[in-house]
Design an enzyme around this catalytic site. Structure first.
Site, PDB file in Angstrom:
ATOM      1  N   TYR A  84      39.474  40.838  57.408  1.00 20.67           N
ATOM      2  CA  TYR A  84      39.314  41.371  55.689  1.00 20.67           C
ATOM      3  C   TYR A  84      38.957  40.254  54.883  1.00 20.67           C
ATOM      4  O   TYR A  84      38.946  39.070  54.891  1.00 20.67           O
ATOM      5  CB  TYR A  84      40.829  41.845  55.244  1.00 20.67           C
ATOM      6  CG  TYR A  84      41.928  41.005  55.141  1.00 20.67           C
ATOM      7  CD1 TYR A  84      41.993  40.274  53.733  1.00 20.67           C
ATOM      8  CD2 TYR A  84      42.420  40.265  56.044  1.00 20.67           C
ATOM      9  CE1 TYR A  84      42.791  39.466  53.448  1.00 20.67           C
ATOM     10  CE2 TYR A  84      43.653  39.283  55.821  1.00 20.67           C
ATOM     11  CZ  TYR A  84      43.839  38.897  54.394  1.00 20.67           C
ATOM     12  OH  TYR A  84      44.650  37.966  54.133  1.00 20.67           O
ATOM     13  N   CYS A  85      38.561  40.743  53.641  1.00 23.52           N
ATOM     14  CA  CYS A  85      37.893  39.914  52.496  1.00 23.52           C
ATOM     15  C   CYS A  85      38.410  40.681  51.376  1.00 23.52           C
ATOM     16  O   CYS A  85      39.422  41.246  51.261  1.00 23.52           O
ATOM     17  CB  CYS A  85      36.445  39.691  52.443  1.00 23.52           C
ATOM     18  SG  CYS A  85      35.391  41.454  52.231  1.00 23.52           S
ATOM     19  N   LYS A  86      37.902  40.410  50.011  1.00 21.36           N
ATOM     20  CA  LYS A  86      38.464  40.823  48.976  1.00 21.36           C
ATOM     21  C   LYS A  86      38.149  42.643  48.986  1.00 21.36           C
ATOM     22  O   LYS A  86      38.949  43.246  48.421  1.00 21.36           O
ATOM     23  CB  LYS A  86      37.755  40.254  47.739  1.00 21.36           C
ATOM     24  CG  LYS A  86      38.348  40.642  46.526  1.00 21.36           C
ATOM     25  CD  LYS A  86      37.529  39.759  45.114  1.00 21.36           C
ATOM     26  CE  LYS A  86      38.172  40.256  43.871  1.00 21.36           C
ATOM     27  NZ  LYS A  86      37.784  39.387  42.735  1.00 21.36           N
ATOM     28  N   GLY A 103      35.838  44.285  51.362  1.00 21.73           N
ATOM     29  CA  GLY A 103      35.336  44.797  52.423  1.00 21.73           C
ATOM     30  C   GLY A 103      33.813  44.349  53.137  1.00 21.73           C
ATOM     31  O   GLY A 103      33.432  44.735  54.323  1.00 21.73           O
ATOM     32  N   PHE A 110      41.252  43.321  50.658  1.00 22.04           N
ATOM     33  CA  PHE A 110      42.714  43.032  49.924  1.00 22.04           C
ATOM     34  C   PHE A 110      42.800  43.709  48.726  1.00 22.04           C
ATOM     35  O   PHE A 110      43.943  43.839  48.375  1.00 22.04           O
ATOM     36  CB  PHE A 110      42.457  41.404  49.710  1.00 22.04           C
ATOM     37  CG  PHE A 110      43.961  40.813  49.454  1.00 22.04           C
ATOM     38  CD1 PHE A 110      44.920  40.697  50.413  1.00 22.04           C
ATOM     39  CD2 PHE A 110      44.331  40.369  48.261  1.00 22.04           C
ATOM     40  CE1 PHE A 110      46.187  40.448  50.161  1.00 22.04           C
ATOM     41  CE2 PHE A 110      45.452  39.922  48.105  1.00 22.04           C
ATOM     42  CZ  PHE A 110      46.405  39.672  49.027  1.00 22.04           C
TER      43      PHE A 110
END
Length: 104
Positions: free
Chosen positions: A65-67, A69, A94
């Site tokens: 995951y990142c901020k 997607g 996130f």
């Protein structure tokens, strides 16, 4: 690589006893909180990201995951090119995570 909704991602993660969670955000973003037990490798490190990822076990499943997607989708693609067969991207990242959060 598979793009999964939060519900799918969480269910698949909980059912997989050979899984690792990978956070590819920046250190500043990680300071705001992290999904518990996640490994942090910043995708913006470029070659450094590739070098660190290549040290990971390719037999495991990676829930990434990142901020929001997008970067995690890129990370999945890079890891697939490096021989990782089981990568799962968290759609919405996130920002939309509604599960547990911890701090480093």
């Amino acid at each position: 690589m598979a793009d999964l909704t939060q519900q799918e991602w969480k269910a698949k993660l909980e059912a997989d006893n050979n899984a690792l969670v990978l956070d590819v955000r920046t250190p500043e973003e990680v300071a705001q909180g992290i999904i518990p037990n996640a490994i942090h490798i910043d995708i913006f490190k470029g070659q450094g990201f590739i070098d660190e990822v290549q040290q990971l076990d390719k037999t495991k499943s990676y829930f990434i995951y990142c901020k929001a997607g997008a970067r995690s989708g890129q990370a999945c693609a890079v890891m697939n090119q490096l021989g990782f067969n089981k990568t799962y991207n968290l759609l919405g990242g996130f920002n939309e995570w509604q599960g547990e959060v911890s701090s480093l």
